[in-house]
Design a protein around this motif. Structure first.
Motif, mmCIF file in Angstrom:
data_model
loop_
_atom_site.group_PDB
_atom_site.id
_atom_site.type_symbol
_atom_site.label_atom_id
_atom_site.label_comp_id
_atom_site.label_asym_id
_atom_site.label_seq_id
_atom_site.Cartn_x
_atom_site.Cartn_y
_atom_site.Cartn_z
ATOM 1 N N VAL A 1 -7.515 2.582 5.412
ATOM 2 C CA VAL A 1 -6.604 1.577 4.840
ATOM 3 C C VAL A 1 -5.421 1.344 5.785
ATOM 4 O O VAL A 1 -5.090 0.201 6.119
ATOM 5 N N TYR B 1 4.896 -0.215 2.616
ATOM 6 C CA TYR B 1 4.302 1.111 2.423
ATOM 7 C C TYR B 1 5.144 1.868 1.400
ATOM 8 O O TYR B 1 6.283 2.251 1.683
ATOM 9 N N CYS C 1 -2.889 -2.147 -2.774
ATOM 10 C CA CYS C 1 -3.987 -1.250 -2.387
ATOM 11 C C CYS C 1 -3.521 0.192 -2.523
ATOM 12 O O CYS C 1 -2.768 0.683 -1.683
ATOM 13 N N CYS D 1 -4.406 -2.086 7.663
ATOM 14 C CA CYS D 1 -3.107 -2.720 7.395
ATOM 15 C C CYS D 1 -2.344 -2.949 8.696
ATOM 16 O O CYS D 1 -1.696 -3.985 8.881
ATOM 17 N N GLU E 1 -2.241 6.750 2.064
ATOM 18 C CA GLU E 1 -3.629 6.248 2.033
ATOM 19 C C GLU E 1 -4.419 6.826 3.205
ATOM 20 O O GLU E 1 -3.850 7.320 4.200
ATOM 21 N N THR F 1 0.855 -1.189 0.000
ATOM 22 C CA THR F 1 0.000 0.000 0.000
ATOM 23 C C THR F 1 0.895 1.245 0.000
ATOM 24 O O THR F 1 2.086 1.156 -0.297
#
Ligand code: PLP
Length: 382
Positions: A107, A123, A149, A111, A103, A99
């Motif tokens: 999210v 990340y 994501c 996570c 975000e 991700t």
């Protein structure tokens, strides 16, 4: 329709005012057609018809099929179902999720929870515009990556990520692609197939429907994605989200989707003109600059740093103008926005930043008033 003569509402990324046509559509489902959509009597069937119709309206907006729409309470719930569901159902392939540091907390918080359950989260960083680096994404993808994501449009600075390219890279690695499209749905055209999105979340209250309703798109054609229920009970929404359906709000959400599909182009052109006018005028004030990218940005948002000022103090003095600042309240601690820090702003600049997010009910006169008030405010020494 305006909130009132006195109030100027430039905080549409936080939530929007309900469209009167949406309210009109939902009201009969509170008064006359109030039955449970699961009931088999004639009134239940009417309520169920409202839900069916709404499912088509929501699916149409993102070029999906009705059986791919799960009604939820909004994006936070949709994100939880999607991320936890993929984690649980695809762990045989691996436990790695990718991700981005910018975000939404819906999210990032999910996570963090998954990390506590043994999943590994990467990340990605962003550049000063807020964009991810596709090469960095390519390099972090692994055989055990199950999900990528990355959001569509950022809620704070509006930057739009290269969604199609991200989906392609995820798929090349055998991973699914989840796109938090909360700030994009209803504003720009989205075609889940053309973009390669496998899971997508949306919230009604960001697009002129009431709060507490939203949806999760779960791809069923071309790839039958498996998820797991977080709420167990009567097996509503294909067993993924049990609980009596919130029919009036679902009907409202469907109507809002239909309206935005018909009107987003016209609204978008008008809103972007207003946003640009606001931004251009505010940038004439000494010490101001735009945070993030000015092109490839959602057309209703501008995030401006008033260097050397305290955004909170400014907002307090603006009184009747609703905007959002560049900080987040975590309990008693006020922290600079994680998005602004991620694009390289100092804490001071983040605390000096204000997000203006416009909507379809805003007017040119409101833009003029806000420019005038802020220009006067910034002349003052404090
Ligand atoms: N994702 C993004 C990008 C958002 O802007 C928001 C809300 O601001 C959410 C998720 C969460 O939406 P909700 O609070 O409606 O669940």
């Amino acid at each position: 329709m305006n909130t009132s003569k006195e109030n100027i509402y430039f905080d549409n990324n936080a939530t929007t005012q309900i469209d009167e046509r949406v309210l009109d559509a939902m009201l009969p489902f509170l008064t006359v057609n109030f039955a449970n959509a699961s009931s088999t009597h004639h009134l239940g069937l009417k309520a169920n018809e409202g839900v069916k119709n709404a499912r088509v309206q929501v699916a149409d907006l993102i070029c999906a099929e009705e059986n791919e729409i799960i009604f939820t309470s909004g994006s936070t719930e949709s994100i939880n179902i999607a991320l936890k569901g993929v984690a649980e159902n695809y762990s045989a392939k691996g436990k790695h999720i990718v991700t981005v540091s910018t975000e939404h907390y819906a999210v990032l918080g999910t996570c963090k929870y998954l990390e506590s359950k043994g999943y590994e989260i990467t990340y990605l960083t962003v550049n000063s515009f807020g964009l991810i680096d596709l090469n960095e994404l390519k390099n972090v993808l692994r055989a055990d990556t199950i999900l990528v994501c990355v959001m569509y449009a950022n809620n704070e600075i509006g930057v739009i990520q290269p969604v199609k390219e991200i989906a392609q890279l995820a798929h090349d690695a055998g991973a699914l692609y989840m796109c938090d499209s909360t700030q994009a749905v209803g504003k720009i055209e989205i075609d889940v197939d053309a973009l390669g999105i496998d899971l997508l979340c949306m919230s009604g209250h960001k697009m002129y429907a009431p709060k507490g309703v939203g949806a999760l798109y779960v791809r069923q054609h071309m790839n039958h994605i498996k998820l797991t229920a977080l709420t167990h009970g009567g097996g509503h929404e294909k067993g993924l989200r049990s609980g009596t359906l919130n029919v009036p709000s679902i009907v409202a959400f469907g109507k809002a989707c239909e309206i935005s599909q018909q009107e987003m182009k016209k609204d978008g052109e008008r809103i972007s003109t207003l946003r640009n006018e606001l931004e251009n005028e505010l940038l004439k004030i000494e010490g101001t600059f735009v945070n993030g990218k000015t092109d490839n940005r959602i057309y209703n948002t501008t995030n401006i740093c008033f260097r050397g000022r305290d955004a909170n103090v400014m907002i307090g003095r603006m009184k009747n103008i609703a905007v959002s600042n560049g900080s987040a309240c975590t309990g008693a601690i006020v922290e600079p926005s994680h998005v602004l820090v991620s694009i390289g702003l100092s804490d001071d600049d983040a605390f000096a930043s204000i997000r203006f997010s416009l909507g379809k009910f805003n007017t040119e006169n409101e833009v003029k008033s806000v420019v005038k008030i802020i220009s006067e405010l910034t002349q003052l020494k404090y």
